[in-house]
Design a protein around this motif. Structure first.
Motif: not given
Length: 132
Positions: A87, A92, A9-10, A83, A101, A13, A16-17, A97-98
């Motif tokens: 989310l 996440v 998942t990370e 993205l 994003a 992310l 996508k970021t 990265w979160i």
């Protein structure tokens, strides 16, 4: 230690970021290129020694640059939507990265449904029988 699912998942992310960052940079580049080419074409047209064939070809180049702007904007917008959806549908853990994003989405006017701040009710302040 994170499980394989959390790592996947990370990783998604991060991908996508980075895609959003790359497409934003690409869109900015095309807009800058159009401005520079417009200026260069204006100078070519003012120059009396410029060849008309060169001017015509450069106008074609400028036209191609104009066509890339809507395409790059559409791809960037699609990437932002992907993205945002990612989310909204995935949990996440907080990290680099979160936050990156979320800032990209906020800069582009997209708010996330699952990141809304919820005020907690202090149950100690409630009177007996009072609804919260």
């Amino acid at each position: 230690m994170a499980t394989k699912e959390q790592q996947a998942t990370e990783r998604q992310l991060m991908i996508k970021t980075k895609a959003c960052q790359r497409l934003a940079k690409e869109m900015t580049y095309y807009e800058k290129e159009v401005k520079e080419n417009e200026e260069k074409l204006a100078k070519m047209k003012q120059d009396k020694t410029a060849d008309s064939y060169d001017i015509k070809k450069f106008e074609e180049v400028l036209g191609e640059s104009y066509m890339m702007i809507p395409d790059s904007k559409a791809r960037f917008q699609k990437s932002l939507e992907e993205l945002s959806l990612f989310l909204d549908t995935n949990t996440v853990a907080e990290g680099e990265w979160i936050s990156t994003a979320q800032s990209i989405l906020e800069e582009n006017g997209i708010s996330l449904a699952n990141t809304a701040v919820v005020d907690e009710t202090n149950v100690d302040d409630l009177q007996q029988g009072e609804a919260f």
